[in-house]
Design an enzyme around this catalytic site. Structure first.
Site, short mmCIF file in Angstrom:
data_model
loop_
_atom_site.label_atom_id
_atom_site.label_comp_id
_atom_site.label_asym_id
_atom_site.label_seq_id
_atom_site.Cartn_x
_atom_site.Cartn_y
_atom_site.Cartn_z
N SER A 169 8.04 69.24 -29.01
CA SER A 169 9.22 70.03 -29.35
C SER A 169 8.74 71.21 -30.18
O SER A 169 8.12 71.04 -31.23
CB SER A 169 10.21 69.18 -30.15
OG SER A 169 11.27 69.99 -30.62
N ASP A 197 18.03 71.29 -39.04
CA ASP A 197 18.69 72.49 -38.54
C ASP A 197 20.20 72.36 -38.51
O ASP A 197 20.92 73.33 -38.73
CB ASP A 197 18.16 72.85 -37.15
CG ASP A 197 16.82 73.55 -37.22
OD1 ASP A 197 16.46 74.04 -38.31
OD2 ASP A 197 16.12 73.62 -36.19
N ASP A 244 18.68 72.13 -22.74
CA ASP A 244 19.64 71.50 -23.65
C ASP A 244 20.90 72.34 -23.82
O ASP A 244 22.02 71.85 -23.69
CB ASP A 244 19.00 71.22 -25.00
CG ASP A 244 17.94 70.14 -24.94
OD1 ASP A 244 17.81 69.51 -23.87
OD2 ASP A 244 17.24 69.92 -25.94
N ARG A 249 17.13 80.25 -39.64
CA ARG A 249 18.45 79.68 -39.36
C ARG A 249 19.61 80.46 -39.99
O ARG A 249 20.66 80.61 -39.35
CB ARG A 249 18.50 78.21 -39.78
CG ARG A 249 17.53 77.31 -39.00
CD ARG A 249 17.44 77.67 -37.56
NE ARG A 249 16.66 76.74 -36.76
CZ ARG A 249 15.95 77.10 -35.70
NH1 ARG A 249 15.91 78.37 -35.35
NH2 ARG A 249 15.30 76.21 -34.99
#
Length: 402
Positions: free
Chosen positions: A179, A123, A14, A94
Site C-alpha cells: 500500500s 487518515d 477503491d 491531508r
C-alpha cells in the site's frame, strides 16, 4: 440522507468502487475531487474514469506549489519529526486535500463529503478533523466504516467493479504488493511483507532512491539559500517551492538519501510498520537546522526544540487547523525572521553532512569571541569563575546535606 456527495477521488480501484457504491447506496449525485500534490502519477485519467461512472462535476487540480509553500515549508520551519524519525509526508498532505474537498462541496452545493480511508488508519482522523474544523456542519461519509460496506478485500472490490462494468486498473502500483502513498514530499510503503517488522524491505520496493552502497562514489555538494526560514534557492538559482523540493528529491534519491524504516504509534492506538522515502525533506531538515544554529538565539532555539514534538504530534494526529497548532506556528514563524543565509551540504552514500553555513545579516557567531587564539579582550575568562560558583551553589548545598 445526503442528496449530493463530494468524493476525494484518486481514480483507482477503491475510490472508483466507492463512487458507484455511494451512487447506489445513498441514491445521491457524486462530485469527484482529485488533487495533484506531486505524487508522480498522471491524474488527468481520473476525469475519463469519473465520466464513465456518470459523474457530471469533476474537479482535478494541481496543488503542488500550494502544498509545498503553505504546508511543507511551515512544517519544516519547526524541524518537525514525529517520534524522532518520521518526516510526516502523508500527514501534512491531508489538511490541504480536506480543505479543497470541503471547498468543492460548498461550491457545488454538496451536503456531504466522502473519503476512502479505512477504519484502522490515521487518515480517517486527519480528513475528518480538518473537515469539521472548516465546516462544523458538514456530513462525512466513510464507506469503510459503514455497516453496509462489505467490500473488505481487493478481490471483493475487483468483483464488484467487474459486475458493474466499472473501468479501473486492476494492478496496484505497477504490481507492487505494498500500500503506497506518494506526494512531492515522500513515498510511503505499508502492507505486504512489511507487516512482519522483522522482515527487511525488498530492494526493488524503493522507487525514488538507490541503495546507499550503490550511490555514486563521488560526493555532491549543494548550496541551499534560506529566506525567513524557507529554502529559496539551490546553488544560487532561485526556484519555486515545488521546483526546489522536486530537484532535491532527484539529487537526494540519486545519492541514496532519505530512506527510513519505522514502527510508529498510530493515533487510533495500534503500532504500524512503514517504510518511507523522503530525500528532499531529509536534506532540507539538515540544512534548516544548520541555518538556525548560526542565526537563532540559544533560548529561542531550545524552546523550539521543546515544542517540536508537540507540534509534530498535532500534524500526525490531524490537528493542522486546531487553535493550538496555529498558535505554535505563529511562535515558530516569529523566530524564523532571522533565519537567512546559505548552507552547504554534502551528499554521499545516503548521508547528508553540513560542511558550511553563512549569514551576512543575522549570524550570531563571533569568531573574535570564540577563538582559541588571542581574543584581544573580547571575552573576560575570569568572569566564568563567579558564573560557575553561582550555578554550583545549589549542588554544593545539597551535597553537604548528603
Amino acid at each position: 440522507m445526503p442528496r449530493k456527495i463530494a468524493l476525494a477521488y484518486s481514480g483507482g480501484l477503491d475510490t472508483s468502487v466507492m463512487c458507484r457504491w455511494l451512487q447506489e447506496m445513498h441514491e445521491a449525485e457524486v462530485v469527484t475531487f482529485t488533487a495533484d500534490i506531486g505524487q508522480g502519477a498522471e491524474v488527468e485519467p481520473a476525469r475519463a474514469k469519473a465520466e464513465a461512472l456518470g459523474v457530471r462535476e469533476i474537479f482535478i487540480e494541481d496543488l503542488t506549489e500550494a502544498f509545498v509553500a503553505d504546508y511543507v515549508f511551515p512544517m519544516f520551519r519547526a524541524n518537525a519529526l514525529y517520534e524522532g524519525e518520521y518526516l510526516l509526508g502523508t500527514s501534512i498532505a491531508r489538511p490541504l486535500i480536506a480543505k479543497r474537498l470541503v471547498e468543492v462541496a460548498a461550491a457545488t452545493g454538496a451536503d456531504a463529503i466522502a473519503h476512502g480511508a479505512t477504519g484502522k488508519g490515521n487518515d480517517q482522523v486527519r480528513f475528518e478533523l480538518a473537515a469539521y474544523a472548516l465546516n462544523p456542519d458538514i456530513e462525512v461519509i466513510a464507506p469503510w466504516r459503514s455497516p453496509e460496506w462489505n467490500l473488505h478485500s481487493r478481490e471483493a472490490c475487483m468483483a464488484y467493479a467487474a459486475e458493474r462494468q466499472i473501468p479501473v486498473d486492476f494492478q496496484r502500483s505497477g504490481g507492487s504488493p505494498y500500500s503506497m502513498d506518494a506526494n512531492l514530499l515522500h513515498i510511503s510503503y505499508e502492507g505486504g511483507g512489511l507487516e512482519d517488522p522483522g522482515n527487511p524491505p525488498d530492494e526493488d520496493m524503493w522507487r525514488w532512491s538507490v541503495a546507499p552502497e550503490d550511490a555514486p562514489d563521488t560526493p555532491l555538494d549543494l548550496d541551499i539559500d534560506f529566506a525567513g526560514g524557507d529554502p529559496s534557492a539551490l546553488d544560487g538559482e532561485a526556484m519555486s517551492p515545488a521546483t526546489l523540493l522536486r530537484r532535491l528529491n532527484e539529487v537526494g534519491g540519486a545519492h541514496g538519501v532519505g530512506r527510513s524504516d519505522i514502527v510508529e504509534n498510530r493515533y487510533v492506538g495500534m503500532k504500524s510498520r512503514g517504510c518511507y522515502e523522503t530525500p528532499g525533506g531529509t536534506i532540507l531538515l539538515k540544512a534548516h537546522r544548520a541555518m538556525e544554529s548560526l542565526t537563532l538565539d540559544r533560548e529561542a532555539a531550545h524552546l523550539k526544540d521543546e515544542l517540536m514534538p508537540r507540534y509534530a504530534a498535532l500534524i500526525y494526529n490531524g490537528y493542522w487547523f486546531s487553535p493550538e497548532r496555529v498558535a505554535l506556528q505563529a511562535l515558530i514563524d516569529e523566530t524564523q525572521k532571522v533565519v537567512n543565509g546559505r548552507v552547504r551540504v554534502r551528499l554521499y552514500k545516503g548521508a547528508v553532512s553540513v560542511i558550511g553555513r553563512w549569514s551576512d545579516s543575522h549570524s550570531l557567531y563571533d569568531e573574535g569571541v570564540v577563538t582559541f587564539e588571542d581574543d584581544a579582550g573580547a571575552y573576560q575568562q575570569e568572569d566564568a569563575t563567579g558564573f560557575i560558583r553561582l550555578n554550583a551553589l545549589r549542588l554544593r548545598l545539597a551535597a553537604r546535606r548528603g
